[in-house]
Structures are given as C-alpha cells and as structure tokens.
Scaffold this motif. Structure first.
Motif, PDB file in Angstrom:
ATOM      1  N   PHE A   1      55.560 -19.906 -23.315  1.00  0.00           N
ATOM      2  CA  PHE A   1      56.182 -20.737 -22.272  1.00  0.00           C
ATOM      3  C   PHE A   1      57.006 -21.831 -22.955  1.00  0.00           C
ATOM      4  CE2 PHE A   1      55.538 -24.697 -19.696  1.00  0.00           C
ATOM      5  CZ  PHE A   1      56.375 -24.350 -18.651  1.00  0.00           C
TER       6      PHE A   1
ATOM      7  N   ALA B   1      40.389 -22.179 -17.966  1.00  0.00           N
ATOM      8  CA  ALA B   1      40.942 -22.829 -16.763  1.00  0.00           C
ATOM      9  C   ALA B   1      41.905 -21.874 -16.057  1.00  0.00           C
ATOM     10  CB  ALA B   1      41.644 -24.133 -17.145  1.00  0.00           C
TER      11      ALA B   1
ATOM     12  N   GLY C   1      46.067 -20.743 -30.076  1.00  0.00           N
ATOM     13  CA  GLY C   1      47.069 -20.636 -29.009  1.00  0.00           C
ATOM     14  C   GLY C   1      47.529 -21.944 -28.406  1.00  0.00           C
ATOM     15  N   SER C   2      46.640 -22.938 -28.325  1.00  0.00           N
ATOM     16  CA  SER C   2      47.019 -24.194 -27.659  1.00  0.00           C
ATOM     17  C   SER C   2      47.420 -25.213 -28.714  1.00  0.00           C
ATOM     18  CB  SER C   2      45.836 -24.747 -26.865  1.00  0.00           C
ATOM     19  OG  SER C   2      45.363 -23.751 -26.010  1.00  0.00           O
TER      20      SER C   2
ATOM     21  N   LEU D   1      33.791 -27.055 -20.792  1.00  0.00           N
ATOM     22  CA  LEU D   1      34.041 -25.813 -20.039  1.00  0.00           C
ATOM     23  C   LEU D   1      33.836 -26.035 -18.544  1.00  0.00           C
ATOM     24  CD1 LEU D   1      32.583 -23.167 -22.489  1.00  0.00           C
ATOM     25  CD2 LEU D   1      34.968 -23.426 -21.792  1.00  0.00           C
TER      26      LEU D   1
ATOM     27  N   GLU E   1      42.100 -28.457 -20.030  1.00  0.00           N
ATOM     28  CA  GLU E   1      42.119 -29.524 -21.040  1.00  0.00           C
ATOM     29  C   GLU E   1      43.476 -30.215 -21.133  1.00  0.00           C
ATOM     30  OE1 GLU E   1      39.734 -28.292 -24.607  1.00  0.00           O
ATOM     31  OE2 GLU E   1      41.113 -29.679 -25.617  1.00  0.00           O
TER      32      GLU E   1
ATOM     33  N   ASP F   1      50.495 -15.571 -21.429  1.00  0.00           N
ATOM     34  CA  ASP F   1      49.893 -16.270 -22.574  1.00  0.00           C
ATOM     35  C   ASP F   1      50.668 -15.896 -23.832  1.00  0.00           C
ATOM     36  OD1 ASP F   1      46.825 -17.682 -22.949  1.00  0.00           O
ATOM     37  OD2 ASP F   1      47.916 -17.080 -24.762  1.00  0.00           O
ATOM     38  N   ARG F   2      50.760 -16.819 -24.751  1.00  0.00           N
ATOM     39  CA  ARG F   2      51.525 -16.553 -25.979  1.00  0.00           C
ATOM     40  C   ARG F   2      50.745 -15.680 -26.976  1.00  0.00           C
ATOM     41  NH1 ARG F   2      51.278 -22.345 -28.338  1.00  0.00           N
ATOM     42  NH2 ARG F   2      53.518 -22.110 -28.479  1.00  0.00           N
TER      43      ARG F   2
ATOM     44  N   ASN G   1      27.887 -22.956 -25.029  1.00  0.00           N
ATOM     45  CA  ASN G   1      27.221 -23.939 -24.167  1.00  0.00           C
ATOM     46  C   ASN G   1      28.093 -24.105 -22.917  1.00  0.00           C
ATOM     47  OD1 ASN G   1      26.521 -27.500 -24.590  1.00  0.00           O
ATOM     48  ND2 ASN G   1      25.755 -26.013 -23.107  1.00  0.00           N
TER      49      ASN G   1
END
Ligand SMILES: Cc1cc2nc3c(=O)[nH]c(=O)nc-3n(C[C@H](O)[C@H](O)[C@H](O)COP(=O)(O)OP(=O)(O)OC[C@H]3O[C@@H](n4cnc5c(N)ncnc54)[C@H](O)[C@@H]3O)c2cc1C
Length: 413
Positions: A140, A20, A179-180, A387, A374, A39-40, A57
């Motif tokens: 962040f 995204a 990461g998320s 996606l 997401e 980004d971390r 996919n």
C-alpha cells in the motif's frame, strides 16, 4: 507515477492482514460483504505467528476493570471497544476456531497448543469460506487525488482500487521484516491526519555497562526479582543483554522508563534481587559467612545469589558492612541511558491520534476509511493486552464500516 490500472469494486478492502485486519474481515464477511485483504507480505499474519513463538498470550483473565486500566491514557476510548469484544469473547473466538484456551498461573490466557499456527490456519480457512479473498505481495502506497487506494505489486506494477469502504490495519513499526514498518505514516500525514510519533513499547534499554557483564551474561535471566520504578512495583524476571536489560519486568515498566529517558536522558530503576527476604535477614546471612571467604562466594552462599545477579551488584562499589550490602541487594540501582531501537521492540506506541477518528474509528478527514490495530495511538504492556486491543479495534472498525455503508444506502434510497 504511471498507474497500470484502476479497479472499482463493491468489495470492502482491508489493507493489512495482521490480527486487526483479519478480525475486521471476519466481521464484514459474517455480515455478508465480499472482502479483499491486501498485504505486502507473501502470507498474512506474520507478526501474529511470531507472537506465538514464545507462547501465544492471547488475552488475560483478570477482572475487566483491571484489564482496561492497562491501556492507561487510551483506556477511556478503548474501554467501550473492548467491552464489545471482551477477553471472554476472545476466548470464545479461539474455541470457535477449534483452539481450546487455558489460564496460566499468572492469569495470562493461552491457546492449549501455545502456538499461533493452528489458530491462524483455521481462521484463514474460515475467511476463505466466507468470501474473503487475499491479494498478497501488494504494498500500500497511499491514496491518489481521487481517494482511490494505491498499491504496488511484486512486479513493481502500480494499481489503484476504489472500494465500497476501506479498513486500514497496517500495524506499528516493530519487527519491520515481518511486514509492518510504519511507512504508512507518510501517506496519512499527506492527508493531514494527526499522528503521534511511533516509539518503541515493550522494549529493552541500554545501560552502558562499565564492565564485561553484557559480554559474559547476555541471554541470562535475572529470575525472581522485583523492579521498582515511578511508584510501581513489578515482581517477575528480566534478561541481561549485551547492552542492557530486556524482557518481563523491563517491558512492564517500559512506557514509564522510555518517557523518563526521553525527558531526562536517563532513568534509574531499582531492582530487588531477593524479594522474599528482608534486608535484616540478608544482613544476618552475610554476617554469618566465614571471614576468609571471597565476597563472590559470600554473595553466592549467604543470600544465594546467582552469578548474573552478583555481576549486576558489582556495577556498584560493594559496601563491607553487611546491612549496607543487604540494602544494596534489596534496592540495586540500574541507570538506563538509552532505549533499544523500535525494530527490536515487541510493539510500538503512537500512531493515528484519537482526534483524527470518529466514534466508529473512521478517519474524519477520509469518510469511508476506518483504522484498527497497533497503528492507532494506544499502548499496553505484554500480557495479552496487545492482541486483545487489535482484535477489538478490528471488530469495531468493521462495525463502523457496516454502519457507514448502511447510512449511505439509506441516504441514496
Ligand atoms: C516477538 C513478538 C511477540 C509478541 N507476543 C505477543 C503476545 O504473546 N501477546 C500479545 O498480545 N501480543 C504480542 N505481540 C504483539 C502483537 O503481535 C501485535 O500487537 C499485533 O500483531 C499487531 O496486530 P496488527 O494487526 O495491528 O498489526 P500487524 O500484526 O503488524 O499486521 C499488519 C499487517 O499489515 C501489513 N502491512 C504493513 N504495511 C503495509 C503496507 N505498506 N502495504 C501492505 N501491507 C502492509 C503487514 O505485512 C502485516 O501483515 C508480540 C509481538 C512480537 C514482535
């Protein structure tokens, strides 16, 4: 907290370098804006790369109306967003990056390489050439009182950044090691932004097996089955885990199963272990088996059931009467008593509530901050829908930021 330095920048910052965020950066840089992605992680797109491990996919080829229906409650607001970045646009974008796509027999669309890495490599090259820079290993933390974004770098130093506009694309909370981890919910709640709780989506469920089926058959597929739940019929397959079932048809029905467990503590699905054969035909085959044969052999040789399917049936008392046994094979109840943790889910449901956003995906409470991917409150089954919505909302948030910057410029002129 001591903040080492404060930076004012004309760039637009994108926080979160997943699909995204990368799509937002792509649209912004194509419009001529300098962009910095924070980004971390040590590299962007870690979950995107993981998505390519079992075959990336990327979208689905079904008619757009059917496609949009997969987003269920979120379909009305996602529809215009996806119409502007459609499954066809997704394929064109892959082709632009040198990755041909193809449609599988299920209608799902994949890059020919099946992998994420060639696509991601080409994309990062394209972004770098278009004045997009990255600041990796920057976590962040939220916003300071003045609205500047606050980061902590790998050395533990904190810094704030005041940018021309901000896109947040921080993902959901599944597979946190990529990461998320959903920690952004605290920063947004501090700003009084309404959030729906993050919950597992496309996840497995726990059965509380009452014999050794999990220990013996974990990892084994139940192939060519069909699952019935909440009035929906899902043909496909799933996988036995140590504690229950996951994959394929389970993911497809997972939103309803999860909601039912949350409401009633349990959810009972029915599995047809022989979808192509009627109960009557199965009963004939069972009745024709030699009397002296063990029941397991009868089930293996008559209806041709594999050992994992027989183990699933043996969760129940097996009737001696062939027709009753055939009916159990066609309609085998499996009761789930729990949901596998969000850390093991493919995706998450919940996130920033639609009410908190305007039609340009800008946070109403934070002018100049747009959100995508997401971390927004929508969910969809596997099949390329995840996606597709991440790419489409990334593009929409970027268009929103461009529109907002343009309006501000006019106001100041
Ligand atoms: C095993 C697996 C297979 C999948 N397969 C498919 C598939 O085939 N098809 C499909 O459509 N979908 C698939 N998905 C889902 C898809 O990968 C995700 O929906 C998609 O990656 C979400 O994109 P996003 O940009 O919103 O978030 P993410 O990809 O999660 O990216 C968010 C980024 O934000 C960064 N970030 C998060 N918090 C912070 C913070 N506090 N500070 C700084 N940076 C932060 C993260 O490091 C990450 O880089 C799969 C997922 C998994 C786990």
């Amino acid at each position: 907290m001591n903040v080492a330095n404060t930076e004012n920048t004309d760039s637009i910052i994108v926080i979160g370098g997943g699909p995204a965020g990368l799509m937002a950066a792509d649209v912004l840089s194509a419009a001529g804006h300098p962009v910095v992605i924070y980004d971390r992680m040590p590299s962007p797109g870690r979950k995107f790369l993981m998505a390519g491990r079992g075959g990336l996919n990327i979208t689905h080829s079904e008619p757009l109306d059917t496609f949009l229906g997969r987003y269920r409650k979120a379909a009305p607001w996602l529809a215009p967003v996806i119409e502007k970045f459609s499954p066809a646009a997704m394929r064109d974008f892959c082709h632009l990056l040198g990755q041909e796509t193809f449609t599988g027999s299920s209608g799902r669309v994949f890059p020919k390489s099946f992998k994420t890495s060639p696509l991601l490599r080409a994309w990062l090259r394209r972004l770098a050439a278009a004045n997009v820079s990255t600041r990796l290993r920057h976590t962040f933390l939220g916003w300071d009182k003045g609205g500047a974004a606050l980061f902590r770098d790998a050395q533990g130093k904190t810094a704030t950044v005041r940018a021309a506009a901000t896109i947040i694309a921080l993902g959901g909370a599944s597979w946190p090691k990529l990461g998320s981890d959903g920690s952004w919910t605290t920063a947004l709640a501090d700003k009084n932004i309404a959030l729906a709780p993050l919950r597992p989506a496309n996840c497995g469920f726990l059965t509380g097996w009452d014999n050794d089926i999990g220990a013996r058959y974990a990892g084994e597929p139940l192939k060519s089955i069909a699952l019935d739940f909440a009035g929906h019929h899902y043909p496909g397959e799933c996988i036995i885990t140590e504690t229950g079932l996951e994959g394929g048809v389970i993911y497809a029905a997972s939103a309803d199963i999860r909601d039912t467990i949350e409401a009633n503590d349990t959810a009972t699905v029915h599995i047809d272990l022989k979808p192509g054969v009627t109960a009557e035909k199965l009963a004939e085959r069972l009745a024709a088996s030699p009397r002296k044969q063990s029941l397991s052999n009868t089930l293996r040789k008559g209806p041709r059931l594999r050992a994992p399917s027989i183990a699933l049936l043996r969760q129940h008392e097996l009737p001696a009467d062939p027709l009753s046994l055939a009916k159990l094979i066609k309609h085998c109840p499996v009761t789930f008593t729990g949901i596998r943790p969000i850390e093991r889910a493919i995706s998450s449901a919940g996130g920033i509530a639609l009410d908190s956003l305007n039609e340009h995906l800008m946070l109403k409470a934070m002018p100049g901050v747009f959100a995508a991917g997401e971390m927004l409150d929508w969910e969809a089954p596997t099949g390329g829908y995840l996606l597709q919505a991440c790419f489409a909302t990334g593009a929409a948030a970027a268009r929103g930021a461009l529109h907002w910057l343009d309006q501000n410029k006019r106001r100041l002129a």
